[in-house]
Design a protein around this motif. Structure first.
Motif, PDB file in Angstrom:
ATOM      1  N   MET A   1       0.846  -1.195   0.000  1.00 29.38           N
ATOM      2  CA  MET A   1       0.000   0.000   0.000  1.00 29.38           C
ATOM      3  C   MET A   1       0.875   1.236   0.000  1.00 29.38           C
ATOM      4  O   MET A   1       1.911   1.293   0.666  1.00 29.38           O
ATOM      5  N   SER A   2       0.481   2.225  -0.758  1.00 30.63           N
ATOM      6  CA  SER A   2       1.191   3.498  -0.800  1.00 30.63           C
ATOM      7  C   SER A   2       0.188   4.638  -0.684  1.00 30.63           C
ATOM      8  O   SER A   2      -1.030   4.426  -0.710  1.00 30.63           O
ATOM      9  N   GLU A   3       0.712   5.864  -0.568  1.00 29.82           N
ATOM     10  CA  GLU A   3      -0.159   7.035  -0.506  1.00 29.82           C
ATOM     11  C   GLU A   3      -0.967   7.188  -1.787  1.00 29.82           C
ATOM     12  O   GLU A   3      -2.004   7.841  -1.804  1.00 29.82           O
ATOM     13  N   GLN A   4      -0.484   6.579  -2.862  1.00 25.75           N
ATOM     14  CA  GLN A   4      -1.204   6.653  -4.119  1.00 25.75           C
ATOM     15  C   GLN A   4      -2.424   5.730  -4.111  1.00 25.75           C
ATOM     16  O   GLN A   4      -3.339   5.904  -4.906  1.00 25.75           O
ATOM     17  N   ASP A   5      -2.426   4.739  -3.222  1.00 23.93           N
ATOM     18  CA  ASP A   5      -3.539   3.786  -3.145  1.00 23.93           C
ATOM     19  C   ASP A   5      -4.591   4.205  -2.120  1.00 23.93           C
ATOM     20  O   ASP A   5      -5.780   3.949  -2.308  1.00 23.93           O
ATOM     21  N   VAL A   6      -4.163   4.778  -0.990  1.00 22.78           N
ATOM     22  CA  VAL A   6      -5.081   5.226   0.057  1.00 22.78           C
ATOM     23  C   VAL A   6      -4.686   6.632   0.483  1.00 22.78           C
ATOM     24  O   VAL A   6      -3.541   6.876   0.857  1.00 22.78           O
ATOM     25  N   GLN A   7      -5.621   7.544   0.426  1.00 23.58           N
ATOM     26  CA  GLN A   7      -5.385   8.926   0.837  1.00 23.58           C
ATOM     27  C   GLN A   7      -6.248   9.223   2.056  1.00 23.58           C
ATOM     28  O   GLN A   7      -7.482   9.251   1.957  1.00 23.58           O
ATOM     29  N   ILE A   8      -5.604   9.403   3.217  1.00 22.25           N
ATOM     30  CA  ILE A   8      -6.337   9.758   4.438  1.00 22.25           C
ATOM     31  C   ILE A   8      -6.424  11.279   4.496  1.00 22.25           C
ATOM     32  O   ILE A   8      -5.411  11.965   4.638  1.00 22.25           O
ATOM     33  N   LEU A   9      -7.625  11.795   4.396  1.00 23.67           N
ATOM     34  CA  LEU A   9      -7.839  13.246   4.340  1.00 23.67           C
ATOM     35  C   LEU A   9      -8.024  13.842   5.723  1.00 23.67           C
ATOM     36  O   LEU A   9      -7.645  14.996   5.955  1.00 23.67           O
ATOM     37  N   GLU A  10      -8.626  13.081   6.640  1.00 19.33           N
ATOM     38  CA  GLU A  10      -8.851  13.573   7.994  1.00 19.33           C
ATOM     39  C   GLU A  10      -8.938  12.390   8.946  1.00 19.33           C
ATOM     40  O   GLU A  10      -9.501  11.347   8.595  1.00 19.33           O
ATOM     41  N   ARG A  11      -8.382  12.551  10.125  1.00 19.38           N
ATOM     42  CA  ARG A  11      -8.419  11.492  11.141  1.00 19.38           C
ATOM     43  C   ARG A  11      -8.701  12.149  12.490  1.00 19.38           C
ATOM     44  O   ARG A  11      -7.884  12.897  13.000  1.00 19.38           O
ATOM     45  N   GLU A  12      -9.860  11.855  13.050  1.00 18.38           N
ATOM     46  CA  GLU A  12     -10.318  12.518  14.278  1.00 18.38           C
ATOM     47  C   GLU A  12     -10.525  11.469  15.382  1.00 18.38           C
ATOM     48  O   GLU A  12     -11.143  10.430  15.150  1.00 18.38           O
ATOM     49  N   VAL A  13     -10.016  11.763  16.581  1.00 19.16           N
ATOM     50  CA  VAL A  13     -10.263  10.896  17.740  1.00 19.16           C
ATOM     51  C   VAL A  13     -11.595  11.302  18.357  1.00 19.16           C
ATOM     52  O   VAL A  13     -11.739  12.410  18.877  1.00 19.16           O
ATOM     53  N   CYS A  14     -12.572  10.415  18.298  1.00 15.44           N
ATOM     54  CA  CYS A  14     -13.907  10.712  18.830  1.00 15.44           C
ATOM     55  C   CYS A  14     -14.035  10.336  20.302  1.00 15.44           C
ATOM     56  O   CYS A  14     -14.810  10.942  21.044  1.00 15.44           O
ATOM     57  N   TYR A  15     -13.296   9.302  20.700  1.00 11.39           N
ATOM     58  CA  TYR A  15     -13.345   8.838  22.091  1.00 11.39           C
ATOM     59  C   TYR A  15     -12.016   8.199  22.438  1.00 11.39           C
ATOM     60  O   TYR A  15     -11.436   7.464  21.628  1.00 11.39           O
ATOM     61  N   GLN A  16     -11.525   8.482  23.648  1.00  7.37           N
ATOM     62  CA  GLN A  16     -10.290   7.873  24.128  1.00  7.37           C
ATOM     63  C   GLN A  16     -10.498   7.409  25.553  1.00  7.37           C
ATOM     64  O   GLN A  16     -10.661   8.219  26.464  1.00  7.37           O
ATOM     65  N   GLY A  17     -10.554   6.101  25.744  1.00  7.02           N
ATOM     66  CA  GLY A  17     -10.659   5.500  27.068  1.00  7.02           C
ATOM     67  C   GLY A  17      -9.760   4.290  27.086  1.00  7.02           C
ATOM     68  O   GLY A  17      -8.619   4.357  26.617  1.00  7.02           O
ATOM     69  N   PHE A  18     -10.255   3.166  27.622  1.00  6.36           N
ATOM     70  CA  PHE A  18      -9.484   1.930  27.546  1.00  6.36           C
ATOM     71  C   PHE A  18      -9.259   1.574  26.082  1.00  6.36           C
ATOM     72  O   PHE A  18      -8.217   1.060  25.692  1.00  6.36           O
ATOM     73  N   TYR A  19     -10.261   1.847  25.245  1.00  2.00           N
ATOM     74  CA  TYR A  19     -10.146   1.720  23.797  1.00  2.00           C
ATOM     75  C   TYR A  19     -10.261   3.102  23.182  1.00  2.00           C
ATOM     76  O   TYR A  19     -10.544   4.084  23.872  1.00  2.00           O
ATOM     77  N   ARG A  20     -10.059   3.176  21.874  1.00  2.00           N
ATOM     78  CA  ARG A  20     -10.140   4.455  21.175  1.00  2.00           C
ATOM     79  C   ARG A  20     -11.042   4.308  19.950  1.00  2.00           C
ATOM     80  O   ARG A  20     -11.009   3.284  19.263  1.00  2.00           O
ATOM     81  N   LEU A  21     -11.835   5.335  19.680  1.00  2.00           N
ATOM     82  CA  LEU A  21     -12.661   5.367  18.481  1.00  2.00           C
ATOM     83  C   LEU A  21     -12.224   6.549  17.625  1.00  2.00           C
ATOM     84  O   LEU A  21     -12.172   7.683  18.105  1.00  2.00           O
ATOM     85  N   GLU A  22     -11.875   6.266  16.386  1.00  3.44           N
ATOM     86  CA  GLU A  22     -11.465   7.307  15.456  1.00  3.44           C
ATOM     87  C   GLU A  22     -12.456   7.393  14.296  1.00  3.44           C
ATOM     88  O   GLU A  22     -13.103   6.403  13.938  1.00  3.44           O
ATOM     89  N   LYS A  23     -12.569   8.594  13.707  1.00  3.57           N
ATOM     90  CA  LYS A  23     -13.364   8.788  12.504  1.00  3.57           C
ATOM     91  C   LYS A  23     -12.430   9.251  11.400  1.00  3.57           C
ATOM     92  O   LYS A  23     -11.685  10.215  11.574  1.00  3.57           O
TER      93      LYS A  23
END
Length: 199
Positions: free
Chosen positions: A1-23
């Motif tokens: 996988m390269s940046e040409q195959d997957v482009q992450i435009l935004e990564r937000e942490v919605c919840y951080q506890g024992f586990y983490r939820l990202e959007k």
């Protein structure tokens, strides 16, 4: 996988506890070769895990752990599942070290040998967790009915020693219904004869 195959435009942490939820907002390459549209996905972030089926090839017996599981609360007649030794891998640990630690904490077992079975993603549509599966050779004598667990983690775990035949019946009747137990039991069914021939 390269940046040409997957482009992450935004990564937000919605919840951080024992586990983490990202959007995440991202685009990925399609099988046609073109880049797809922007899509939004939630990602459940958790450490990788180890699961071990304790097995005594001399007596053809296994150890299962009975404990309360919140994930089964709304989908079963009761939320106490029959599972195998399991735990999350700490940052400074190798999977084999986690297996040994969890076996001691959960049921007071020591493995004489750990046999790798496979690694897999239990829910790659929404989680990054990867599970390392093992068969753990051990003595099962005196283990049945033992109650253990780490009090600080609110663990209340009871050990059940069953024959291989009993375990397969429990699998067929749905008493054992979680992926690590199912996969390791099926692997054992395919490899048991050769394991019992070992000195």
């Amino acid at each position: 996988m390269s940046e040409q195959d997957v482009q992450i435009l935004e990564r937000e942490v919605c919840y951080q506890g024992f586990y983490r939820l990202e959007k995440l907002s991202l685009r990925h390459r399609l099988f046609s070769g073109a880049m797809g549209p922007v899509i939004s996905r939630e990602l459940f972030v958790r450490r990788n895990a180890v699961c071990v089926l304790p097995y005594n090839p001399q007596t053809d017996t296994l150890v299962f752990l009975e404990q309360f599981r919140i994930g089964a609360l709304d989908n079963r007649t009761h939320p106490w599942l029959l599972e195998i030794v399991a735990g999350l891998i700490d940052e400074d640990e190798q999977p084999e070290q986690t297996a040994a630690r969890e076996a001691q904490e959960e049921v007071g077992l020591e493995f004489t040998q750990l046999i790798p079975i496979m690694q897999y993603y239990p829910s790659p549509g929404g989680s990054d967790e990867r599970v390392h599966l093992y068969l753990g050779l051990c003595s099962t004598e005196g283990v049945d009915g033992r109650v253990m667990g780490v009090a600080a983690e609110s663990e209340d775990i009871r050990a059940r020693v069953v024959s291989f035949a009993q375990a397969m019946h429990m699998l067929e009747t749905g008493q054992i219904d979680n992926a690590p137990s199912i996969i390791t039991l099926q692997w054992l069914a395919m490899n048991k004869a050769s394991l019992q021939q070992q000195p």
